[in-house]
Design an enzyme around this catalytic site. Sequence first.
Site, PDB file in Angstrom:
ATOM      1  N   LYS A   1       0.866  -1.180   0.000  1.00  0.00           N
ATOM      2  CA  LYS A   1       0.000   0.000   0.000  1.00  0.00           C
ATOM      3  C   LYS A   1       0.901   1.228   0.000  1.00  0.00           C
ATOM      4  O   LYS A   1       1.440   1.636   1.029  1.00  0.00           O
ATOM      5  CB  LYS A   1      -0.913   0.024   1.235  1.00  0.00           C
ATOM      6  CG  LYS A   1      -2.022   1.054   1.085  1.00  0.00           C
ATOM      7  CD  LYS A   1      -2.427   1.711   2.376  1.00  0.00           C
ATOM      8  CE  LYS A   1      -1.514   2.791   2.833  1.00  0.00           C
ATOM      9  NZ  LYS A   1      -1.326   3.955   1.937  1.00  0.00           N
TER      10      LYS A   1
ATOM     11  N   GLU B   1      10.031   1.385  10.333  1.00  0.00           N
ATOM     12  CA  GLU B   1      11.047   2.406  10.000  1.00  0.00           C
ATOM     13  C   GLU B   1      10.365   3.745  10.191  1.00  0.00           C
ATOM     14  O   GLU B   1       9.579   4.184   9.351  1.00  0.00           O
ATOM     15  CB  GLU B   1      11.512   2.231   8.543  1.00  0.00           C
ATOM     16  CG  GLU B   1      12.206   0.909   8.259  1.00  0.00           C
ATOM     17  CD  GLU B   1      13.614   0.833   8.838  1.00  0.00           C
ATOM     18  OE1 GLU B   1      14.166   1.877   9.234  1.00  0.00           O
ATOM     19  OE2 GLU B   1      14.156  -0.277   8.915  1.00  0.00           O
TER      20      GLU B   1
ATOM     21  N   CYS C   1      13.950  10.887   6.434  1.00  0.00           N
ATOM     22  CA  CYS C   1      13.889  10.474   7.841  1.00  0.00           C
ATOM     23  C   CYS C   1      15.239  10.644   8.518  1.00  0.00           C
ATOM     24  O   CYS C   1      15.297  10.801   9.729  1.00  0.00           O
ATOM     25  CB  CYS C   1      13.422   9.037   7.938  1.00  0.00           C
ATOM     26  SG  CYS C   1      14.416   7.935   6.927  1.00  0.00           S
TER      27      CYS C   1
ATOM     28  N   GLU D   1      10.648  16.341  14.523  1.00  0.00           N
ATOM     29  CA  GLU D   1      11.191  16.066  13.190  1.00  0.00           C
ATOM     30  C   GLU D   1      10.714  17.191  12.265  1.00  0.00           C
ATOM     31  O   GLU D   1       9.507  17.376  12.093  1.00  0.00           O
ATOM     32  CB  GLU D   1      10.656  14.715  12.717  1.00  0.00           C
ATOM     33  CG  GLU D   1      11.158  14.316  11.356  1.00  0.00           C
ATOM     34  CD  GLU D   1      10.642  12.936  10.944  1.00  0.00           C
ATOM     35  OE1 GLU D   1       9.456  12.638  11.177  1.00  0.00           O
ATOM     36  OE2 GLU D   1      11.433  12.171  10.362  1.00  0.00           O
TER      37      GLU D   1
HETATM   38  P1  NAD Z   1       2.690   8.753   7.392  1.00  0.00           P
HETATM   39  O1  NAD Z   1       2.936   7.988   8.640  1.00  0.00           O
HETATM   40  O2  NAD Z   1       1.688   9.821   7.407  1.00  0.00           O
HETATM   41  O3  NAD Z   1       2.233   7.766   6.225  1.00  0.00           O
HETATM   42  C1  NAD Z   1       3.020   6.642   5.867  1.00  0.00           C
HETATM   43  C2  NAD Z   1       2.119   5.609   5.237  1.00  0.00           C
HETATM   44  O4  NAD Z   1       1.175   5.169   6.196  1.00  0.00           O
HETATM   45  C3  NAD Z   1       1.306   6.118   4.049  1.00  0.00           C
HETATM   46  O5  NAD Z   1       1.225   5.088   3.098  1.00  0.00           O
HETATM   47  C4  NAD Z   1      -0.047   6.406   4.662  1.00  0.00           C
HETATM   48  O6  NAD Z   1      -1.108   6.321   3.735  1.00  0.00           O
HETATM   49  C5  NAD Z   1      -0.139   5.283   5.682  1.00  0.00           C
HETATM   50  N1  NAD Z   1      -1.047   5.546   6.794  1.00  0.00           N
HETATM   51  C6  NAD Z   1      -1.321   6.727   7.388  1.00  0.00           C
HETATM   52  N2  NAD Z   1      -2.204   6.540   8.392  1.00  0.00           N
HETATM   53  C7  NAD Z   1      -2.489   5.225   8.429  1.00  0.00           C
HETATM   54  C8  NAD Z   1      -3.318   4.409   9.240  1.00  0.00           C
HETATM   55  N3  NAD Z   1      -4.045   4.922  10.238  1.00  0.00           N
HETATM   56  N4  NAD Z   1      -3.351   3.087   8.996  1.00  0.00           N
HETATM   57  C9  NAD Z   1      -2.616   2.560   8.006  1.00  0.00           C
HETATM   58  N5  NAD Z   1      -1.817   3.262   7.199  1.00  0.00           N
HETATM   59  C10 NAD Z   1      -1.737   4.584   7.413  1.00  0.00           C
HETATM   60  O7  NAD Z   1       4.127   9.278   6.920  1.00  0.00           O
HETATM   61  P2  NAD Z   1       4.502  10.123   5.619  1.00  0.00           P
HETATM   62  O8  NAD Z   1       4.083  11.534   5.838  1.00  0.00           O
HETATM   63  O9  NAD Z   1       4.032   9.431   4.377  1.00  0.00           O
HETATM   64  O10 NAD Z   1       6.098  10.003   5.638  1.00  0.00           O
HETATM   65  C11 NAD Z   1       6.891  10.804   6.426  1.00  0.00           C
HETATM   66  C12 NAD Z   1       7.334  10.054   7.659  1.00  0.00           C
HETATM   67  O11 NAD Z   1       7.970   8.845   7.287  1.00  0.00           O
HETATM   68  C13 NAD Z   1       8.376  10.827   8.452  1.00  0.00           C
HETATM   69  O12 NAD Z   1       8.087  10.726   9.819  1.00  0.00           O
HETATM   70  C14 NAD Z   1       9.668  10.091   8.120  1.00  0.00           C
HETATM   71  O13 NAD Z   1      10.681  10.203   9.085  1.00  0.00           O
HETATM   72  C15 NAD Z   1       9.195   8.694   7.979  1.00  0.00           C
HETATM   73  N6  NAD Z   1      10.161   7.915   7.194  1.00  0.00           N
HETATM   74  C16 NAD Z   1      10.947   7.016   7.857  1.00  0.00           C
HETATM   75  C17 NAD Z   1      11.904   6.296   7.157  1.00  0.00           C
HETATM   76  C18 NAD Z   1      12.802   5.304   7.847  1.00  0.00           C
HETATM   77  O14 NAD Z   1      13.417   4.504   7.162  1.00  0.00           O
HETATM   78  N7  NAD Z   1      12.885   5.313   9.170  1.00  0.00           N
HETATM   79  C19 NAD Z   1      12.045   6.494   5.777  1.00  0.00           C
HETATM   80  C20 NAD Z   1      11.223   7.413   5.139  1.00  0.00           C
HETATM   81  C21 NAD Z   1      10.267   8.119   5.867  1.00  0.00           C
END
Ligand code: NAD
Length: 480
Positions: free
Chosen positions: A177, A253, A287, A384
Amino acid sequence: MTTTLSDLPVAQFIGGQWVDGTATMPVHNPATGTEIATVADGDDTTALAALDAAVAAQQDWAATDPRHRSDILLRAFHLLHAETERIARTITLEMGKPLVEARGEVAYGAEFLRWFAEETTRGSGAYFRAPSGGRRIAVRTLPVGPVFAITPWNFPLAMVTRKVAPALAAGCTVVLKPAPQTPLTALSFMQILAEAGVPSGVVNCVTTSRAPLVSGRILSDTRLRKLTFTGSTAVGRTLLTQAAQGVLRASMELGGNAPFVVLESADLDKAVGGAVLAKLRNGGQTCVAADRFLVHESRAAEFTERFLAAVAALPVGDGLDPATRIGPMIDGAAVHRISALIDEAVGQGAHLHTVGTGTAGSGHFLQPAVLTGVDTRTRLWNSEVFGPVAAIRTFTDPAAALHLANATDSGLAGYVFGENLSDTLEFAEDLQTGMVGVNTGAISDPAAPFGGMKSSGLGREGGSTGLEEYQELQYLAIER
Ligand code: NAD
């Protein structure tokens, strides 16, 4: 560039078929705010269909020879390379990063296919005599089973390959997804996997604007065996709670808030170059982005002046413009959120240097900003940032700097710059982060275990441990 967006798949990929679903959702270009495509908007019905397909394919895929899986992954690696321009342009259009960085993401993302193609052919396991007697202990690895992978928008390809490649290599089937902001890259990758020979049902992709609905349906199904998530810590916590019901294997992650430490012995050429990379790659939307700069008092004036000059030389603009080095933020909400962090820090005494150049069209642009004298109680310091904003403080005592660097729930990445080898390594080893850049601002490597400590996550992606995340162990106790 001859490819147009109309060539891209916009339906969900389920059981080897392109499935429209009952609704659609728009995809926007953050550089212009315009709609660039309409993609299938999946629901609980398509989620179930995708999981059914993954479950049906699991046994046969697990039974394939590692060499067979390796050959398919290698074909996908080469196909992805051949498609670099098309995929890079798609990444830039839906996510905004400069085209030069999008090409870099394709190269980086493809490497996970090659790395895990190679890893899966290395046998693992053990056969040894029990310490207490004649019994023999045999240990073998098995694929963990159907995997649900949820990915963010900031690396629309690499965050997908970093999960799908090891899952397929281990013999697991996948329901992916992708983030609703960036489904087009993920769907193009599905096309490449199918062309490479991944059998129907082994990998499936549900695009949706209704993440909780889709994910809730899949996570509540007892046939699922693993959840792998990359995204924010807040969503990760919610998903972990849901995954606990099925006692799922889980990899997380999550977010970071990386310290970037410039010791007294630092080479400022390296430190400034590293700061530009660690802070401004992907417009700061990584991230592992450096957020909290701690610079030794004796080097702070020169570091800040040179960093400001380096940042001022990076044009902000549409990622498709070859001159652009910093693209737009993902959406207007991100611009407002980050602007509020800056305003609040200034209100609490920080000095703001806004140094960016370039256009600010109708898209979600934010000029890069450097703030000095940032109070440690500000949200800018403690959260962050996920944008092109650097918060700088100075220190005289390295022990105090270390304490500040570690005074956070996050533990993803850290950076330390210094030429005194023993001091620098000691500092690096004392950072409570899963990854440390020593005299470098670029730490990602498919051959290395990527992941965080504390609330930044569980498990590692990449390296040899990246495969183990998708493997179950079985031990046979053999009496002779
Ligand atoms: P997000 O948590 O808003 O969304 C990530 C994913 O989760 C998306 O596909 C979103 O549709 C899904 N999602 C959101 N709410 C959900 C729910 N209630 N149930 C199931 N799925 C859900 O994050 P984002 O804004 O897309 O990405 C940015 C974040 O990702 C930052 O915090 C960043 O640090 C983190 N990130 C971490 C890494 C790592 O390797 N540690 C890498 C890249 C990004």
